[in-house]
Design a protein around this motif. Sequence first.
Motif, PDB file in Angstrom:
ATOM      1  N   GLY A  24     -43.833  26.445  48.754  1.00  0.00           N
ATOM      2  CA  GLY A  24     -43.557  25.898  50.075  1.00  0.00           C
ATOM      3  C   GLY A  24     -44.195  26.678  51.198  1.00  0.00           C
ATOM      4  N   ARG A  25     -44.681  27.882  50.921  1.00  0.00           N
ATOM      5  CA  ARG A  25     -45.349  28.684  51.938  1.00  0.00           C
ATOM      6  C   ARG A  25     -46.801  28.250  52.145  1.00  0.00           C
ATOM      7  NH1 ARG A  25     -42.635  33.551  52.880  1.00  0.00           N
ATOM      8  NH2 ARG A  25     -44.592  34.590  53.443  1.00  0.00           N
ATOM      9  N   LEU A  26     -47.320  27.420  51.232  1.00  0.00           N
ATOM     10  CA  LEU A  26     -48.685  26.926  51.378  1.00  0.00           C
ATOM     11  C   LEU A  26     -48.775  25.956  52.544  1.00  0.00           C
ATOM     12  CD1 LEU A  26     -49.524  26.249  47.613  1.00  0.00           C
ATOM     13  CD2 LEU A  26     -50.085  28.283  48.978  1.00  0.00           C
ATOM     14  N   GLN A  27     -49.990  25.698  52.995  1.00  0.00           N
ATOM     15  CA  GLN A  27     -50.183  24.818  54.150  1.00  0.00           C
ATOM     16  C   GLN A  27     -49.693  23.404  53.851  1.00  0.00           C
ATOM     17  OE1 GLN A  27     -54.195  24.748  55.597  1.00  0.00           O
ATOM     18  NE2 GLN A  27     -53.719  23.452  57.347  1.00  0.00           N
ATOM     19  N   SER A  28     -49.955  22.931  52.637  1.00  0.00           N
ATOM     20  CA  SER A  28     -49.494  21.606  52.231  1.00  0.00           C
ATOM     21  C   SER A  28     -48.236  21.741  51.371  1.00  0.00           C
ATOM     22  CB  SER A  28     -50.578  20.891  51.431  1.00  0.00           C
ATOM     23  OG  SER A  28     -50.084  19.696  50.863  1.00  0.00           O
ATOM     24  N   THR A  29     -47.316  20.803  51.531  1.00  0.00           N
ATOM     25  CA  THR A  29     -46.082  20.820  50.739  1.00  0.00           C
ATOM     26  C   THR A  29     -46.235  20.089  49.406  1.00  0.00           C
ATOM     27  OG1 THR A  29     -45.255  18.786  51.780  1.00  0.00           O
ATOM     28  CG2 THR A  29     -44.695  20.896  52.842  1.00  0.00           C
ATOM     29  N   ARG A  30     -47.422  19.570  49.149  1.00  0.00           N
ATOM     30  CA  ARG A  30     -47.612  18.755  47.948  1.00  0.00           C
ATOM     31  C   ARG A  30     -47.335  19.565  46.672  1.00  0.00           C
ATOM     32  NH1 ARG A  30     -49.912  14.041  46.436  1.00  0.00           N
ATOM     33  NH2 ARG A  30     -50.797  13.932  44.352  1.00  0.00           N
ATOM     34  N   ALA A  31     -47.824  20.786  46.611  1.00  0.00           N
ATOM     35  CA  ALA A  31     -47.628  21.596  45.412  1.00  0.00           C
ATOM     36  C   ALA A  31     -46.145  21.856  45.161  1.00  0.00           C
ATOM     37  CB  ALA A  31     -48.391  22.912  45.546  1.00  0.00           C
ATOM     38  N   ALA A  32     -45.373  22.101  46.226  1.00  0.00           N
ATOM     39  CA  ALA A  32     -43.936  22.341  46.074  1.00  0.00           C
ATOM     40  C   ALA A  32     -43.225  21.091  45.587  1.00  0.00           C
ATOM     41  CB  ALA A  32     -43.343  22.813  47.396  1.00  0.00           C
ATOM     42  N   ARG A  33     -43.670  19.928  46.091  1.00  0.00           N
ATOM     43  CA  ARG A  33     -43.037  18.681  45.648  1.00  0.00           C
ATOM     44  C   ARG A  33     -43.378  18.370  44.196  1.00  0.00           C
ATOM     45  NH1 ARG A  33     -45.000  14.318  49.324  1.00  0.00           N
ATOM     46  NH2 ARG A  33     -46.670  15.779  49.878  1.00  0.00           N
ATOM     47  N   VAL A  34     -44.624  18.630  43.805  1.00  0.00           N
ATOM     48  CA  VAL A  34     -45.010  18.435  42.407  1.00  0.00           C
ATOM     49  C   VAL A  34     -44.203  19.372  41.505  1.00  0.00           C
ATOM     50  CG1 VAL A  34     -46.888  18.723  40.745  1.00  0.00           C
ATOM     51  CG2 VAL A  34     -47.327  17.578  42.929  1.00  0.00           C
ATOM     52  N   TRP A  35     -44.031  20.616  41.948  1.00  0.00           N
ATOM     53  CA  TRP A  35     -43.220  21.573  41.192  1.00  0.00           C
ATOM     54  C   TRP A  35     -41.795  21.048  40.994  1.00  0.00           C
ATOM     55  CZ3 TRP A  35     -43.409  26.083  38.486  1.00  0.00           C
ATOM     56  CH2 TRP A  35     -42.226  26.808  38.368  1.00  0.00           C
ATOM     57  N   LEU A  36     -41.237  20.499  42.064  1.00  0.00           N
ATOM     58  CA  LEU A  36     -39.859  20.004  41.988  1.00  0.00           C
ATOM     59  C   LEU A  36     -39.758  18.790  41.067  1.00  0.00           C
ATOM     60  CD1 LEU A  36     -37.320  21.092  43.203  1.00  0.00           C
ATOM     61  CD2 LEU A  36     -37.601  19.562  45.152  1.00  0.00           C
ATOM     62  N   VAL A  37     -40.766  17.929  41.087  1.00  0.00           N
ATOM     63  CA  VAL A  37     -40.781  16.793  40.161  1.00  0.00           C
ATOM     64  C   VAL A  37     -40.870  17.292  38.718  1.00  0.00           C
ATOM     65  CG1 VAL A  37     -42.184  14.869  39.323  1.00  0.00           C
ATOM     66  CG2 VAL A  37     -41.711  15.083  41.759  1.00  0.00           C
ATOM     67  N   ALA A  38     -41.754  18.251  38.473  1.00  0.00           N
ATOM     68  CA  ALA A  38     -41.905  18.780  37.112  1.00  0.00           C
ATOM     69  C   ALA A  38     -40.607  19.414  36.636  1.00  0.00           C
ATOM     70  CB  ALA A  38     -43.047  19.803  37.084  1.00  0.00           C
ATOM     71  N   ALA A  39     -39.965  20.187  37.512  1.00  0.00           N
ATOM     72  CA  ALA A  39     -38.695  20.815  37.137  1.00  0.00           C
ATOM     73  C   ALA A  39     -37.639  19.756  36.844  1.00  0.00           C
ATOM     74  CB  ALA A  39     -38.229  21.743  38.254  1.00  0.00           C
ATOM     75  N   SER A  40     -37.596  18.694  37.652  1.00  0.00           N
ATOM     76  CA  SER A  40     -36.609  17.639  37.453  1.00  0.00           C
ATOM     77  C   SER A  40     -36.820  16.910  36.140  1.00  0.00           C
ATOM     78  CB  SER A  40     -36.656  16.646  38.623  1.00  0.00           C
ATOM     79  OG  SER A  40     -36.342  17.279  39.849  1.00  0.00           O
ATOM     80  N   LEU A  41     -38.084  16.682  35.775  1.00  0.00           N
ATOM     81  CA  LEU A  41     -38.370  16.006  34.510  1.00  0.00           C
ATOM     82  C   LEU A  41     -38.033  16.906  33.320  1.00  0.00           C
ATOM     83  CD1 LEU A  41     -41.726  14.190  35.392  1.00  0.00           C
ATOM     84  CD2 LEU A  41     -39.406  13.276  35.415  1.00  0.00           C
ATOM     85  N   ILE A  42     -38.258  18.204  33.456  1.00  0.00           N
ATOM     86  CA  ILE A  42     -37.850  19.133  32.404  1.00  0.00           C
ATOM     87  C   ILE A  42     -36.328  19.132  32.277  1.00  0.00           C
ATOM     88  CG2 ILE A  42     -37.727  21.582  31.787  1.00  0.00           C
ATOM     89  CD1 ILE A  42     -40.539  21.876  33.027  1.00  0.00           C
ATOM     90  N   PHE A  43     -35.653  19.130  33.420  1.00  0.00           N
ATOM     91  CA  PHE A  43     -34.186  19.099  33.431  1.00  0.00           C
ATOM     92  C   PHE A  43     -33.675  17.874  32.676  1.00  0.00           C
ATOM     93  CE2 PHE A  43     -30.355  17.415  35.543  1.00  0.00           C
ATOM     94  CZ  PHE A  43     -29.485  18.482  35.385  1.00  0.00           C
ATOM     95  N   TYR A  44     -34.266  16.704  32.925  1.00  0.00           N
ATOM     96  CA  TYR A  44     -33.836  15.489  32.234  1.00  0.00           C
ATOM     97  C   TYR A  44     -34.265  15.511  30.767  1.00  0.00           C
ATOM     98  CZ  TYR A  44     -32.948  10.578  31.216  1.00  0.00           C
ATOM     99  OH  TYR A  44     -32.472   9.430  30.657  1.00  0.00           O
ATOM    100  N   GLY A  45     -35.505  15.938  30.530  1.00  0.00           N
ATOM    101  CA  GLY A  45     -36.024  15.951  29.165  1.00  0.00           C
ATOM    102  C   GLY A  45     -35.327  16.937  28.258  1.00  0.00           C
ATOM    103  N   TRP A  46     -34.614  17.905  28.837  1.00  0.00           N
ATOM    104  CA  TRP A  46     -33.837  18.848  28.027  1.00  0.00           C
ATOM    105  C   TRP A  46     -32.824  18.107  27.157  1.00  0.00           C
ATOM    106  CZ3 TRP A  46     -34.917  24.062  28.248  1.00  0.00           C
ATOM    107  CH2 TRP A  46     -34.037  24.925  27.603  1.00  0.00           C
ATOM    108  N   TRP A  47     -32.343  16.969  27.677  1.00  0.00           N
ATOM    109  CA  TRP A  47     -31.392  16.152  26.905  1.00  0.00           C
ATOM    110  C   TRP A  47     -32.127  15.334  25.863  1.00  0.00           C
ATOM    111  CZ3 TRP A  47     -31.081  10.658  27.068  1.00  0.00           C
ATOM    112  CH2 TRP A  47     -30.032  10.131  26.301  1.00  0.00           C
ATOM    113  N   SER A  48     -33.207  14.648  26.265  1.00  0.00           N
ATOM    114  CA  SER A  48     -33.939  13.813  25.319  1.00  0.00           C
ATOM    115  C   SER A  48     -35.337  13.532  25.865  1.00  0.00           C
ATOM    116  CB  SER A  48     -33.208  12.486  25.078  1.00  0.00           C
ATOM    117  OG  SER A  48     -34.006  11.598  24.328  1.00  0.00           O
ATOM    118  N   TRP A  49     -36.353  14.073  25.195  1.00  0.00           N
ATOM    119  CA  TRP A  49     -37.724  13.787  25.611  1.00  0.00           C
ATOM    120  C   TRP A  49     -38.072  12.313  25.381  1.00  0.00           C
ATOM    121  CZ3 TRP A  49     -40.263  16.875  28.641  1.00  0.00           C
ATOM    122  CH2 TRP A  49     -39.964  18.241  28.650  1.00  0.00           C
TER     123      TRP A  49
END
Length: 513
Positions: A24-49
């Motif tokens: 989030g310290r980068l000029q664009s917030t895109r990388a932080a949002r992509v990170w959050l999406v990836a983390a959320s998908l890992i969180f869900y996939g922990w139950w069932s890929w």
Amino acid sequence: MLFNSHVFVLAFLPITMLGFFLLGRLQSTRAARVWLVAASLIFYGWWSWLYLGLLLLSMLANYAAGNAILSAREAAPGRARALVAGGVAANVALLGWYKYAAFVADNVTALTGIEFAVSGVVLPLAISFYTFLQIAYLVDCGRGRAERYSFLDYVLFVSFFPHLIAGPIVHHHELIPQFRQRGNFRFRPPEVAAGVAFFAIGLMKKLLIADPVGALATPVFAGAATAAPGLLEAWTAAAAFSVGLYYDFSAYSDMAIGLARMFGIRFPYNFNAPYKARSIIDFWRRWHMTLSRFLRDYVYIPLGGNRRGAARRHMNLMATMLLGGLWHGAGWTFVIWGGLHGFYLLVNHAWNGAVARAAAQGRDIRLGAGPARALTLLAVVVAWVFFAAPSLASALAVLGGMAGLNGLARPETALLLATALQGPRALAETIGGMAMLNGAISLGMLGLALPIIAFAPNSQQIVDGRAAEIDEPRRWPRLRFRPRLASACATAAAFLIALALMADVKEFVYFQF
């Protein structure tokens, strides 16, 4: 992955927050949002890929449908309406297959004798919640209340892990604009502290109250059909389930709100002391508030609401509550629970009409606050019996016990009570020391939870104070959270207690819905 697990608290959450705020310290917030999406998908996939693929497919299809609706809305309104209807129908069909196929097949088999091989269908985690989010988005596209979002924004809105599994049901226009605010990607100590406080309160609700209290209800409801409970067991089980369910789901909501706040995102509150309600109408303004809002905006009002006379309003209310009951579970007990609340609402509206007519004649027939709350809570607890019971026979057996039709207590319960009167040692020798300790903890927590429900402020009042906009008088000012040393110590102690209690992790009740 569960919020109340070691892997989430000690690994997933700190790693996700660290990556989010560093990016989030980068000029664009895109990388932080992509990170959050990836983390959320890992969180869900922990139950069932496997079912992660279903979630991704659902998001892709609904995003494409939303864009098609927005494109057609001005040029071809009829086509836009058809796309909305088709998109909603597709979502309902997907939900219906996974959630209701076995229920429908069992009932058809019971009526016709024809068997269908659908018993192996597994209910994907969170499908009810992410389906509702996307149905609301498609309808809003058709109403002109949604804009054309980027695919990254849309995926983050649906999959954001704090609300993905069991809500709150957050609308796109509440969440996506917050992910466009640059300040939310900066580490803000007051927001993080408030989020940690919400999360800690939720952990304590779940681990100290919901889990042990709920354990009192489970065996009674599970065995009610074969061994009818007496007055004592039935009321204990009904009270324990009512308290346990409230603390379980409000705990999840607190933890979800707190997790979002740690990332600078504000979710709507989901509970407002529902057991203090003075009517069923008031109860549904306080219980699972985001679901109530969804049912009002996307079911009740589209059916006509109260715009076509009293008779139509009553039909719309009943239909909405029946659908709300069926949404909670594929079983007749849930349908009856929803129907009971629909009936309660009709009685409530009729009573309000009688109060208004009496007032016009100069008479006051309103109930006092105490009787109104007691009557409302009794009606809610009776309905919860159908919600908790695994079958209609079990529900009727528990209700019979509550009415005193099965005697004061089962013989084995009467024997345990007689043994308990002889002292703790005699009881421990009969049922074992750990069983006695667990039972004492469960009963003690049930007794503690009742005055907390009646008198203590709720979580948003503790953390946000008057900013919570709750119509309850200010109480217990010393419980008001402030980011100071005393609050930090209390929160740290809560986390240490929680970590010690996480050895036996139990899922949240609403995961099954």
